[in-house]
Enzyme design. Structure first.
Site, PDB file in Angstrom:
ATOM      1  N   HIS A  49       0.837  -1.196   0.000  1.00 53.44           N
ATOM      2  CA  HIS A  49       0.000   0.000   0.000  1.00 53.44           C
ATOM      3  C   HIS A  49       0.876   1.251   0.000  1.00 53.44           C
ATOM      4  O   HIS A  49       2.089   1.172   0.198  1.00 53.44           O
ATOM      5  CB  HIS A  49      -0.910   0.025   1.240  1.00 53.44           C
ATOM      6  CG  HIS A  49      -0.154   0.155   2.525  1.00 53.44           C
ATOM      7  ND1 HIS A  49       0.387  -0.923   3.185  1.00 53.44           N
ATOM      8  CD2 HIS A  49       0.184   1.256   3.274  1.00 53.44           C
ATOM      9  CE1 HIS A  49       1.015  -0.519   4.273  1.00 53.44           C
ATOM     10  NE2 HIS A  49       0.917   0.808   4.355  1.00 53.44           N
ATOM     11  N   HIS A  91       5.403   6.303  -1.654  1.00 51.22           N
ATOM     12  CA  HIS A  91       6.194   5.098  -1.879  1.00 51.22           C
ATOM     13  C   HIS A  91       5.389   3.853  -1.511  1.00 51.22           C
ATOM     14  O   HIS A  91       4.412   3.941  -0.765  1.00 51.22           O
ATOM     15  CB  HIS A  91       7.496   5.126  -1.067  1.00 51.22           C
ATOM     16  CG  HIS A  91       7.278   5.058   0.415  1.00 51.22           C
ATOM     17  ND1 HIS A  91       6.968   6.173   1.178  1.00 51.22           N
ATOM     18  CD2 HIS A  91       7.305   4.013   1.285  1.00 51.22           C
ATOM     19  CE1 HIS A  91       6.822   5.818   2.437  1.00 51.22           C
ATOM     20  NE2 HIS A  91       7.012   4.505   2.536  1.00 51.22           N
TER      21      HIS A  91
END
Length: 199
Positions: free
Chosen positions: A62, A150
């Site tokens: 995620h 990220h």
């Protein structure tokens, strides 16, 4: 810095047990492809440096949009409710995200996370984060840390130079509020919000 005094009868604060954060998840096929890449990365690190690191499972991949804190003994209801109010006030159209490089968040010589990052392809995530941050601020939640979009691939990886990677792309149509059971590698989705605003 003066030494901290220990006072009899004064106990150390309990360790945090629960985390709260907003997240964006890739679709299932993209997550599977990212997980496969993470496995390859860990295998390469093992051959190159002898480090044995375990990649994150596809269902745990995620982007953390905004971390709201770690807490001991459960989540504070007022923080959860403020987060939900802020999220409901965000209006933004769906967008496409693209991560096209792999980088290290390790600090040499220590081991650290290997992550997917991007440049132009992650601007939509930055905009969503900024919109959410503004609504949270309106609800009295203090600003968070600097946001670097990220996807963490694996922890305990040796430092390496940033390099290009096969692009990982997906359409972001929603974001979620997540309850993390710390140390138990479990995430519980508390609520989801669809992106239905105008471009």
């Amino acid at each position: 810095m003066p030494e901290q005094l220990w006072l009899p009868g004064l106990e150390a604060p309990p360790p945090p047990t629960d985390g709260l954060f907003f997240a964006v998840y890739p679709d299932a096929s993209t997550a599977a492809a990212i997980a496969k890449f993470a496995q390859q990365l860990c295998a390469e690190a093992g051959v190159r440096s002898g480090v044995r690191s375990k990649p994150l499972a596809a269902n745990r991949l995620h982007v953390t949009l905004r971390h709201l804190g770690n807490f001991a003994g459960g989540l504070p209801a007022n923080v959860v409710e403020a987060a939900k109010r802020a999220a409901a006030a965000v209006s933004m159209a769906p967008f496409t995200v693209e991560f096209d490089a792999v980088a290290s968040f390790a600090k040499r010589p220590r081991l650290g996370p290997a992550v997917l990052v991007g440049e132009d392809g992650v601007r939509g995530l930055q905009s969503l984060h900024d919109a959410l941050e503004a609504r949270l601020r309106d609800d009295g939640i203090a600003p968070g840390e600097r946001f670097t979009p990220h996807v963490t691939l694996a922890y305990g990886m040796p430092w390496s130079e940033r390099r290009a990677a096969e692009p990982a792309c997906w359409n972001v149509r929603e974001f979620a509020l997540i309850h993390s059971l710390l140390g138990r590698t479990r995430h519980i989705v508390l609520a989801r919000w669809s992106l239905v605003g105008q471009s």
